[in-house]
Motif scaffolding. Sequence first.
Motif, PDB file in Angstrom:
ATOM      1  N   SER A 126       0.831  -1.207   0.000  1.00  0.00           N
ATOM      2  CA  SER A 126       0.000   0.000   0.000  1.00  0.00           C
ATOM      3  C   SER A 126       0.864   1.254   0.000  1.00  0.00           C
ATOM      4  CB  SER A 126      -0.919   0.001   1.224  1.00  0.00           C
ATOM      5  OG  SER A 126      -1.760  -1.138   1.227  1.00  0.00           O
ATOM      6  N   THR A 127       1.968   1.225   0.749  1.00  0.00           N
ATOM      7  CA  THR A 127       2.890   2.365   0.758  1.00  0.00           C
ATOM      8  C   THR A 127       3.612   2.505  -0.568  1.00  0.00           C
ATOM      9  OG1 THR A 127       3.231   2.069   3.142  1.00  0.00           O
ATOM     10  CG2 THR A 127       4.873   3.370   1.954  1.00  0.00           C
ATOM     11  N   ILE A 171      -4.789   6.307   3.133  1.00  0.00           N
ATOM     12  CA  ILE A 171      -3.934   5.114   3.170  1.00  0.00           C
ATOM     13  C   ILE A 171      -2.729   5.305   4.089  1.00  0.00           C
ATOM     14  CG2 ILE A 171      -2.405   3.633   1.803  1.00  0.00           C
ATOM     15  CD1 ILE A 171      -4.240   4.286  -0.620  1.00  0.00           C
ATOM     16  N   MET A 172      -1.989   6.396   3.899  1.00  0.00           N
ATOM     17  CA  MET A 172      -0.670   6.529   4.511  1.00  0.00           C
ATOM     18  C   MET A 172      -0.683   6.438   6.038  1.00  0.00           C
ATOM     19  SD  MET A 172       2.517   6.632   3.972  1.00  0.00           S
ATOM     20  CE  MET A 172       2.974   7.221   2.350  1.00  0.00           C
ATOM     21  N   PRO A 173      -1.511   7.211   6.769  1.00  0.00           N
ATOM     22  CA  PRO A 173      -1.483   7.071   8.229  1.00  0.00           C
ATOM     23  C   PRO A 173      -1.924   5.687   8.698  1.00  0.00           C
ATOM     24  CG  PRO A 173      -2.605   9.095   7.575  1.00  0.00           C
ATOM     25  CD  PRO A 173      -2.446   8.268   6.346  1.00  0.00           C
ATOM     26  N   SER A 174      -2.831   5.070   7.932  1.00  0.00           N
ATOM     27  CA  SER A 174      -3.338   3.754   8.332  1.00  0.00           C
ATOM     28  C   SER A 174      -2.248   2.687   8.283  1.00  0.00           C
ATOM     29  CB  SER A 174      -4.507   3.349   7.433  1.00  0.00           C
ATOM     30  OG  SER A 174      -5.587   4.243   7.547  1.00  0.00           O
ATOM     31  N   ALA A 196       9.202   2.159   0.906  1.00  0.00           N
ATOM     32  CA  ALA A 196       9.225   3.582   0.570  1.00  0.00           C
ATOM     33  C   ALA A 196      10.469   3.926  -0.246  1.00  0.00           C
ATOM     34  CB  ALA A 196       9.180   4.425   1.840  1.00  0.00           C
ATOM     35  N   THR A 197      11.616   3.369   0.131  1.00  0.00           N
ATOM     36  CA  THR A 197      12.864   3.646  -0.586  1.00  0.00           C
ATOM     37  C   THR A 197      12.822   3.098  -2.000  1.00  0.00           C
ATOM     38  OG1 THR A 197      14.097   3.587   1.493  1.00  0.00           O
ATOM     39  CG2 THR A 197      15.365   3.330  -0.530  1.00  0.00           C
ATOM     40  N   ALA A 227      -4.034  -5.378  -2.860  1.00  0.00           N
ATOM     41  CA  ALA A 227      -3.922  -4.899  -1.487  1.00  0.00           C
ATOM     42  C   ALA A 227      -5.279  -4.908  -0.778  1.00  0.00           C
ATOM     43  CB  ALA A 227      -3.328  -3.487  -1.473  1.00  0.00           C
ATOM     44  N   ILE A 228      -6.349  -4.552  -1.482  1.00  0.00           N
ATOM     45  CA  ILE A 228      -7.685  -4.543  -0.879  1.00  0.00           C
ATOM     46  C   ILE A 228      -8.103  -5.950  -0.481  1.00  0.00           C
ATOM     47  CG2 ILE A 228     -10.144  -4.195  -1.386  1.00  0.00           C
ATOM     48  CD1 ILE A 228      -9.264  -1.787  -3.128  1.00  0.00           C
TER      49      ILE A 228
END
Length: 484
Positions: free
Chosen positions: A25-26, A122-125, A150-151, A184-185
């Motif tokens: 997701s990230t 999405i991101m905070p979750s 992320a990298t 992802a879902i």
Amino acid sequence: MTETVFARPTSDRRRWWILVVLALSTLVLIIDNMALTVAVPPLAADLGASAPDIQWVLDSYLLVFAGLLLTSGSLGDRFGRRRVMVIGLTLFGASSLLAAFAADPTQLITARAVMGVGGALIMPSTLSILITVFDDTERPKAMAVWSTAATVGFVGGPVVGGALIAWFWWGAVFLINVPITLIAIVAALVLMPESKGPWRKADPLGAALSSIGMTAVVWTIIELPHDTNVLVPLTIGVTSLGAFVFWELRTPSPMVPLGLFKARNFSGGSLALTLSQVANGGLRIVVTQYLQFVLGYSPTRAGLTFLPMAIGSLTCNWLGATLGQTVSNRSRVAIGLTLYAAAFGWMSTFSPDAGVLTVSAALLVLGCGGGLAVPAAIAALMGTVPPEQAGVGSALNDTVQQLGAALGVAALGSLVSGAFVAAMPDGSPTSIGDAVRVPALVGAAGTAFTDAMSTTFAISAAAVLAAAVLALVVMRDQKTLVAL
């Protein structure tokens, strides 16, 4: 001295599969934004987009994303973090499909704005679910995997985007998001348990003030390099955020627990991340221009030059996770930021004819520093957040990083641009890209840009070194309490 960190006990055997979903997701968010940078020229030509249109394609996502982060973190704590993440993935995938087949700039800008809503959900979750699923002993390794995603997205996005455009068309950089979000879902619904905080009264005024304030401040930062007449949005942003802080400190049911900043590891980690992101914000745009317009690299070669940075970051991510039980977050942040500052200092010595080994080595050191510091800083600040506030705590972390990165792009970009223009002959083009198209100005443009970049990176080195000192002074070693 020590500071309490909350451990989240877990017996869920699916937690490592859950981590794969969080990383995926990230990854889709970061790859999309990085791939878009190489898709701009063909989509502009195909859609007949003007320069302001392109600016809105880029900024509509960022403005909505930044404006909704705090609210979305609070929604996750209130209604369920998995539920909010799945809704965000659905919005992101659906709007990516619309963006891929946009027929004009307005449709694309609208789709990008909806993608910003999805990204903010999405991101905070992802981070809040991570810290509630993994306990204190396993969290460093989980954080390393999450940071690795992320990298990979940061470095691999332009490469993937270039390949998709070469094989298909510009819309493919959006279309690739659809199958990833679908996977992802489904995986989230099958594998991931729901988690939420205790019921609390809604705070609509806090949500409105934070959204207006963040949007106005980010807009001011974006526009500052192009238009100095930003007094109105700046006033709106500062006033709204000031009113937000005033309200949150007095309402019985605050959306954002500002008391988290009383924890030295939360405030110290946030400050370290902000200063490092300010330095890092302008890195890619400045170095990419240096590689292409001064050293003459192709876009693909310029993208591949960042691979050592990714290798260093991934290696030190895992090294940091291995050392997590023996070396404190505070020490890893300070060591990582010191390496980060050393890399910026090294890059400030680059010449207009620097070799690829010199550039790659400096980026390798930069990646090592970031790989040690960033996951440790995030682990330190999130470790002080009680489980019931994991969503909004994660949103605060994302918000300070977004502000730092946006400020870095604006401030460092302005420094480079101003110094470049000042060093060029009167009447010369004001951008390095335009200047190198004039044969008589190629040499002068390369020298002027390199000198401007050197000054900017020297300032960046000083800022990151200050962050390293602050980390040692403000942060504390942690002790673990199990949250029941």
